[in-house]
Design an enzyme around this catalytic site. Sequence first.
Site, PDB file in Angstrom:
ATOM      1  N   TYR A 142       0.821  -1.209   0.000  1.00  0.00           N
ATOM      2  CA  TYR A 142       0.000   0.000   0.000  1.00  0.00           C
ATOM      3  C   TYR A 142       0.859   1.265   0.000  1.00  0.00           C
ATOM      4  O   TYR A 142       0.457   2.296  -0.530  1.00  0.00           O
ATOM      5  CB  TYR A 142      -0.919   0.036   1.229  1.00  0.00           C
ATOM      6  CG  TYR A 142      -2.245  -0.660   1.028  1.00  0.00           C
ATOM      7  CD1 TYR A 142      -2.299  -2.001   0.688  1.00  0.00           C
ATOM      8  CD2 TYR A 142      -3.441   0.038   1.182  1.00  0.00           C
ATOM      9  CE1 TYR A 142      -3.507  -2.640   0.510  1.00  0.00           C
ATOM     10  CE2 TYR A 142      -4.656  -0.597   1.003  1.00  0.00           C
ATOM     11  CZ  TYR A 142      -4.688  -1.936   0.669  1.00  0.00           C
ATOM     12  OH  TYR A 142      -5.892  -2.549   0.491  1.00  0.00           O
ATOM     13  N   LYS A 193       3.062 -15.368   1.892  1.00  0.00           N
ATOM     14  CA  LYS A 193       3.393 -16.170   0.706  1.00  0.00           C
ATOM     15  C   LYS A 193       4.908 -16.350   0.659  1.00  0.00           C
ATOM     16  O   LYS A 193       5.594 -15.795  -0.195  1.00  0.00           O
ATOM     17  CB  LYS A 193       2.903 -15.454  -0.563  1.00  0.00           C
ATOM     18  CG  LYS A 193       1.419 -15.564  -0.820  1.00  0.00           C
ATOM     19  CD  LYS A 193       0.976 -16.866  -1.457  1.00  0.00           C
ATOM     20  CE  LYS A 193       1.439 -17.012  -2.887  1.00  0.00           C
ATOM     21  NZ  LYS A 193       1.049 -18.336  -3.462  1.00  0.00           N
ATOM     22  N   ASP A 226      -2.922 -17.922   0.132  1.00  0.00           N
ATOM     23  CA  ASP A 226      -3.937 -18.445  -0.790  1.00  0.00           C
ATOM     24  C   ASP A 226      -4.673 -19.635  -0.166  1.00  0.00           C
ATOM     25  O   ASP A 226      -5.902 -19.746  -0.235  1.00  0.00           O
ATOM     26  CB  ASP A 226      -3.330 -18.815  -2.158  1.00  0.00           C
ATOM     27  CG  ASP A 226      -2.139 -19.743  -2.056  1.00  0.00           C
ATOM     28  OD1 ASP A 226      -1.564 -19.895  -0.954  1.00  0.00           O
ATOM     29  OD2 ASP A 226      -1.766 -20.346  -3.084  1.00  0.00           O
ATOM     30  N   ASP A 250      -6.499  -7.087   3.592  1.00  0.00           N
ATOM     31  CA  ASP A 250      -7.609  -6.439   2.902  1.00  0.00           C
ATOM     32  C   ASP A 250      -8.510  -7.507   2.271  1.00  0.00           C
ATOM     33  O   ASP A 250      -9.728  -7.504   2.427  1.00  0.00           O
ATOM     34  CB  ASP A 250      -7.054  -5.499   1.828  1.00  0.00           C
ATOM     35  CG  ASP A 250      -8.147  -4.781   1.060  1.00  0.00           C
ATOM     36  OD1 ASP A 250      -9.107  -4.319   1.694  1.00  0.00           O
ATOM     37  OD2 ASP A 250      -8.039  -4.693  -0.176  1.00  0.00           O
ATOM     38  N   ASP A 254     -12.356  -9.222   3.630  1.00  0.00           N
ATOM     39  CA  ASP A 254     -13.610  -9.197   2.863  1.00  0.00           C
ATOM     40  C   ASP A 254     -14.220 -10.595   2.784  1.00  0.00           C
ATOM     41  O   ASP A 254     -15.446 -10.757   2.857  1.00  0.00           O
ATOM     42  CB  ASP A 254     -13.378  -8.664   1.437  1.00  0.00           C
ATOM     43  CG  ASP A 254     -13.694  -7.169   1.319  1.00  0.00           C
ATOM     44  OD1 ASP A 254     -13.579  -6.459   2.344  1.00  0.00           O
ATOM     45  OD2 ASP A 254     -14.049  -6.706   0.220  1.00  0.00           O
TER      46      ASP A 254
END
Length: 371
Positions: A142, A193, A226, A250, A254
Amino acid sequence: MATHKLLLLPGDGIGPEVMAEVRRLVGWLEQRGVADFALEEGLVGGSAYDAHGAAISDADMDRAQAADAVIFGAVGGPKWDPVPYDVRPEAGLLRLRKDLGLFANLRPAICYPALADASALKRELVDGLDILIVRELTGGVYFGEPKEIVTLEDGTKRAVDTQVYSEGEIERIARVAFDLAKVRGNKLASAEKRNVMKTGVLWHQVVSRVHKESYPEVALEHILADNCAMQLVRRPKQFDVLVTDNLFGDILSDIAAMLTGSLGMLPSASLGDVDPATGKRKAMYEPVHGSAPDIAGKGVANPIAMLASFGMAMKYSLGLGELADALDQAIAQVLTEGLRTADIAAPGTNSVSTGEMGGAVIKALEQQLAR
Ligand code: IPM
Ligand code: MG
């Protein structure tokens, strides 16, 4: 009685409508003599752009720095799609996070039993779900530099975002997550990751070291981000506290939001470090839902995420933890009683307005406190 200094930033879209319910709750708290508040109000997002040509003014930033807590509604909408990137509505939110140093973003996802059928997942997978996502909020892709679009010699363009994390940034968010795990289920999942990204490798190393050094009693699991997304929809109740970086946080939050039935249910707290001189920390509280321009101005938005965000302010900034618990009970009560805004109503059933839901929560809170 201490006076709590709050800066309200309703923002755009449904922000002002759901913020009106916070004002009501604050008024009720004052009337009951529970606490005193000094309220200020400012502009952020598109409304700030319309007024000052910036997504937040320096004057409002100064007021945010001086407040005990910032209460944030939502920003953005199609009206501001054409504005320059640097002053787009989201830039106001990102500046608040960065300049206030709000590195720890707490996003609880609770599935109230009364709402389990509103989830896209089967009831048995989500009923009673209670997870807490701890998202790093001031670093990563970000904010990493360079962040740019450049034109190459052949005239084509190339875009760069930079994912960057220092050891210190990872360690401080890990400590927040371990501390929260200790007062919850004593287990923590850390998502990155490391199979592809150097920041993931370092994240894994630092979280492992902090675990070994300071929190050996907490059960720690490392999970690839993932796979974590997949596990969240496969068997979400395996998680308790989940710590992850800014971008993965983020996305994963969601997903977690939808498990609970609606984005309209999720509150969040964004916290800075405790200032050793004052014992206080900078903090901002905001619902995870956005500005929902499609329903703005209609009085149908769900105020629960906004009210529950204010509940988190009571808990983490205002020293009103018991009242915050009572507010959570009050929200559960109105849901059990069957009250629904449109976003959580079953198709073909009646739904109530933003104001009716807000009023019902306050009434239920009164009942909770009378018990
Ligand atoms: C969130 C939002 C923001 C983010 C946007 C509005 C900049 O999606 O708080 O999750 O990406 O962090
Ligand atoms: Mg988001």
